[in-house]
Write a protein that holds these residues in place. Sequence first.
Motif, PDB file in Angstrom:
ATOM      1  N   ARG A   1       0.842  -1.191   0.000  1.00  0.00           N
ATOM      2  CA  ARG A   1       0.000   0.000   0.000  1.00  0.00           C
ATOM      3  C   ARG A   1       0.880   1.246   0.000  1.00  0.00           C
ATOM      4  N   SER A   2       0.379   2.289  -0.661  1.00  0.00           N
ATOM      5  CA  SER A   2       1.115   3.546  -0.727  1.00  0.00           C
ATOM      6  C   SER A   2       0.120   4.692  -0.887  1.00  0.00           C
ATOM      7  N   ALA A   3       0.434   5.831  -0.286  1.00  0.00           N
ATOM      8  CA  ALA A   3      -0.429   7.012  -0.408  1.00  0.00           C
ATOM      9  C   ALA A   3      -0.207   7.670  -1.767  1.00  0.00           C
ATOM     10  N   HIS A   4      -1.301   8.029  -2.449  1.00  0.00           N
ATOM     11  CA  HIS A   4      -1.210   8.706  -3.746  1.00  0.00           C
ATOM     12  C   HIS A   4      -2.148   9.903  -3.784  1.00  0.00           C
ATOM     13  N   TYR A   5      -1.867  10.784  -4.729  1.00  0.00           N
ATOM     14  CA  TYR A   5      -2.633  12.021  -4.874  1.00  0.00           C
ATOM     15  C   TYR A   5      -3.417  11.976  -6.182  1.00  0.00           C
ATOM     16  N   PHE A   6      -4.707  12.287  -6.092  1.00  0.00           N
ATOM     17  CA  PHE A   6      -5.599  12.197  -7.238  1.00  0.00           C
ATOM     18  C   PHE A   6      -6.278  13.539  -7.504  1.00  0.00           C
ATOM     19  N   VAL A   7      -6.406  13.869  -8.780  1.00  0.00           N
ATOM     20  CA  VAL A   7      -7.224  15.012  -9.184  1.00  0.00           C
ATOM     21  C   VAL A   7      -8.644  14.515  -9.400  1.00  0.00           C
ATOM     22  N   LYS A   8      -9.592  15.165  -8.736  1.00  0.00           N
ATOM     23  CA  LYS A   8     -11.005  14.801  -8.900  1.00  0.00           C
ATOM     24  C   LYS A   8     -11.522  15.453 -10.185  1.00  0.00           C
ATOM     25  N   LEU A   9     -11.243  14.786 -11.274  1.00  0.00           N
ATOM     26  CA  LEU A   9     -11.513  15.358 -12.586  1.00  0.00           C
ATOM     27  C   LEU A   9     -13.004  15.574 -12.835  1.00  0.00           C
ATOM     28  N   SER A  10     -13.832  14.809 -12.151  1.00  0.00           N
ATOM     29  CA  SER A  10     -15.282  14.958 -12.349  1.00  0.00           C
ATOM     30  C   SER A  10     -15.778  16.333 -11.916  1.00  0.00           C
ATOM     31  N   GLN A  11     -15.008  17.044 -11.076  1.00  0.00           N
ATOM     32  CA  GLN A  11     -15.395  18.409 -10.696  1.00  0.00           C
ATOM     33  C   GLN A  11     -15.419  19.341 -11.904  1.00  0.00           C
ATOM     34  N   TYR A  12     -14.680  18.970 -12.951  1.00  0.00           N
ATOM     35  CA  TYR A  12     -14.563  19.832 -14.127  1.00  0.00           C
ATOM     36  C   TYR A  12     -15.319  19.268 -15.328  1.00  0.00           C
ATOM     37  N   GLN A  13     -16.208  18.324 -15.060  1.00  0.00           N
ATOM     38  CA  GLN A  13     -16.910  17.652 -16.145  1.00  0.00           C
ATOM     39  C   GLN A  13     -17.800  18.608 -16.933  1.00  0.00           C
ATOM     40  N   ASP A  14     -18.538  19.465 -16.252  1.00  0.00           N
ATOM     41  CA  ASP A  14     -19.405  20.418 -16.957  1.00  0.00           C
ATOM     42  C   ASP A  14     -18.578  21.387 -17.796  1.00  0.00           C
ATOM     43  N   PHE A  15     -17.474  21.861 -17.226  1.00  0.00           N
ATOM     44  CA  PHE A  15     -16.595  22.750 -17.986  1.00  0.00           C
ATOM     45  C   PHE A  15     -16.076  22.036 -19.230  1.00  0.00           C
ATOM     46  N   LEU A  16     -15.646  20.785 -19.078  1.00  0.00           N
ATOM     47  CA  LEU A  16     -15.080  20.054 -20.206  1.00  0.00           C
ATOM     48  C   LEU A  16     -16.126  19.750 -21.271  1.00  0.00           C
ATOM     49  N   ARG A  17     -17.357  19.507 -20.862  1.00  0.00           N
ATOM     50  CA  ARG A  17     -18.411  19.299 -21.860  1.00  0.00           C
ATOM     51  C   ARG A  17     -18.578  20.550 -22.717  1.00  0.00           C
ATOM     52  N   LYS A  18     -18.553  21.717 -22.069  1.00  0.00           N
ATOM     53  CA  LYS A  18     -18.694  22.977 -22.816  1.00  0.00           C
ATOM     54  C   LYS A  18     -17.472  23.226 -23.689  1.00  0.00           C
ATOM     55  N   TRP A  19     -16.285  22.983 -23.127  1.00  0.00           N
ATOM     56  CA  TRP A  19     -15.061  23.274 -23.878  1.00  0.00           C
ATOM     57  C   TRP A  19     -14.934  22.362 -25.093  1.00  0.00           C
ATOM     58  N   THR A  20     -15.184  21.071 -24.911  1.00  0.00           N
ATOM     59  CA  THR A  20     -15.017  20.139 -26.028  1.00  0.00           C
ATOM     60  C   THR A  20     -16.079  20.331 -27.104  1.00  0.00           C
ATOM     61  N   SER A  21     -17.236  20.848 -26.744  1.00  0.00           N
ATOM     62  CA  SER A  21     -18.312  21.025 -27.728  1.00  0.00           C
ATOM     63  C   SER A  21     -18.284  22.391 -28.389  1.00  0.00           C
ATOM     64  N   ALA A  22     -17.439  23.309 -27.919  1.00  0.00           N
ATOM     65  CA  ALA A  22     -17.369  24.650 -28.501  1.00  0.00           C
ATOM     66  C   ALA A  22     -16.816  24.561 -29.926  1.00  0.00           C
ATOM     67  N   PRO A  23     -17.383  25.330 -30.862  1.00  0.00           N
ATOM     68  CA  PRO A  23     -16.919  25.278 -32.259  1.00  0.00           C
ATOM     69  C   PRO A  23     -15.435  25.627 -32.376  1.00  0.00           C
ATOM     70  N   GLY A  24     -14.737  24.846 -33.182  1.00  0.00           N
ATOM     71  CA  GLY A  24     -13.344  25.139 -33.483  1.00  0.00           C
ATOM     72  C   GLY A  24     -12.323  24.536 -32.555  1.00  0.00           C
ATOM     73  N   HIS A  25     -12.734  24.123 -31.347  1.00  0.00           N
ATOM     74  CA  HIS A  25     -11.756  23.585 -30.406  1.00  0.00           C
ATOM     75  C   HIS A  25     -11.198  22.235 -30.851  1.00  0.00           C
ATOM     76  N   LEU A  26     -12.049  21.420 -31.465  1.00  0.00           N
ATOM     77  CA  LEU A  26     -11.648  20.060 -31.844  1.00  0.00           C
ATOM     78  C   LEU A  26     -12.249  19.707 -33.195  1.00  0.00           C
ATOM     79  N   GLN A  27     -11.634  18.765 -33.894  1.00  0.00           N
ATOM     80  CA  GLN A  27     -12.235  18.252 -35.119  1.00  0.00           C
ATOM     81  C   GLN A  27     -13.514  17.493 -34.772  1.00  0.00           C
TER      82      GLN A  27
END
Length: 688
Positions: A188-214
Amino acid sequence: MRTLVTMALPYANGSLHLGHFVEAIQTDVYVRALRAMGREVAFICADDMHGTPIEVNAAKAGMRPEDFVERYHREHREDYAAFGISHDEFYKTHSEENRLHTERIYRKLVERGSIDRREVEQLYCEIDRRFLPDRYVRGTCPVCGAKDQYGDACEVCGSTYEPLQLKDPYCAICFDEGRGYVRPVVRRSAHYFVKLSQYQDFLRKWTSAPGHLQPEIRGFLARWLAEPLKDWDISRDEPYFGFEIPDRPPGEEKKYFYVWMDAPTGYIASTEHWARKRGRQVEEWWGADSDTEIVHFIGKDIIYFHALFWPAMLHAAGWRTPARVHVHGMLTVEGTKMSKTRGTFINAREYLDAGLDPEWLRYYFAANLGPTASDIDLSLGDMKNRVNGELLNSVGNLANRALSILWKSLSGKLGLLPGDAEAVDLWNQVSLARANALQAYLRVDSRAAVQAALALAGAANERLQRKQPWKTIATAPEDARRELTLAVNVARMCAAMLEPVVPRFAQGIVQQTGAPLPAVTDYKPLEESTIREPRPLVRRMEDEDVNKLTSRFVAEPQKVSTSRPTPTSTPVPSTPTSTSEISIDRFSEVDLRAGKVLAAERIPKADKLLKLTIDLGEGTPRTIVSGVAQAYKPEELIGRTVAVVANLPKKPLRGVESHGMVLFATGGPRGLTVVELAEEVAPGSKVK
């Protein structure tokens, strides 16, 4: 508006191979096109210098990790320069600037309550005295039973899993044929995690914005974002070459930032290193309120990190998020995955040492790269044909033939352009062709830009061959001079259009005409001036050049697999290593046509099927049913020009009469990728 352009950081754990140059050349072409348009551009990159592989390989080489990565850093810098990659800054992630920026982002995540510290179970090697990262654990796949698979994914059936799920795991670091397998233990070992789900709404908006991604990448990410994102482990145990995580609890053993935490931060750190040398601030480029357009070029193997982790980290830290993440496909060589065993794994140094011109590769890659994430194949025979047939025989021949006749027979002096209507029309085509090329470069469609230049050169070559001014030099020298002046000026404009792709070739025309390439708004012809002695603009690629590399290729033996994926696993799409041969006559029986997708809709109660309405230039559109609904949404195919097998018989499918087949390739982030043709190809055009 200023633009900051990056390409993915190469890993300082080995030499650059030709796969690296798909991205490097694509990015450099884009940057050079922006510069030609007068944009303020910073082209930033660095070597990625941290992680377990570097720490392990440096120890094997008997070197300090710092010295190990510096050796490859120097080599990478030299190789990029040899291929004309015009970085404004090529820095390194093992730097004080990067340590400070990584810590800043980490502390911002802590402030926002986005870091979770918890103990996890890991495999530990008691021989090497270290916790084993996924890539250093091997064992039997828990899904299909394939042996010698990595600790995170099976290369046979494509299943993903945790290292603890592997059957019969062993340490890949200390494995020895004589000593046998060393089975790790669980600790066992202690590790550090980013709770990425906190940014899920932001990422949905960012990835769906025109021009950001193909569009295809946006759809690919939507599947991940449809489910709660998993926490991201950003820590590693020692021994590890990287930055220590600050502010740990008293008495806790050292922890280090995972390489994917500090590698993208290297974009910011490298920008700061470059900006400070010019008396500027990094905030001008990365500040949340700056007017910078940040554009990342990456391969499709690192989409998750650049399109989810990285925008979330920037957003959390108050930095500017990317305006665009452009994803390219992977490189195959002669139709198969690069392989050291088969001799198709070609390093940049091997290409250069064989005496091959770097501009051949620049031209070939750029002439094949479109705006999508489709894979690209390096066929050295095809490269020879395209370099000789297009760059040399079309644009190069137009310039060299006209300049040589002027130099030898007409005192090396240009005249005025011809005044006939056809000549005026040809010169008017120049402005439209160059505008189309510039727009193509902005779309990251160098293939279309190259085609625009070739079409213009083709029109000028056709007129020159028809007018044959070399035959009228004795009787009408000034008329001959005018024709040759037109040819030189069209070639000069073609060189300006191709300068982002083959800058040294373009500079050759500058030297021989004695005038700089025209600015993007300059369509004034070069007239009544003196040229310089012409020389070949590009060396012809010979069979001998091809053989220098292909002579080392080894045919891959046929393999018979004794295992097959279970119904719950996802097979990894692959390119066949060999196919049975057919005659050209048999191939000609297949009628391949270009088709424009006019409409697309799902077929009720058929999860995999789409009903496509396709214009094949026949007057009445066809209906074709394709089993790609799990790879493409209907709206993603509308408007595309696709390859269609047109001479298949009609066949009823789920109550719809389907007439033909649209071609899709296995592979890519979707699993299936549509075979797409350039927009200018008319419906019904023969594909051959």
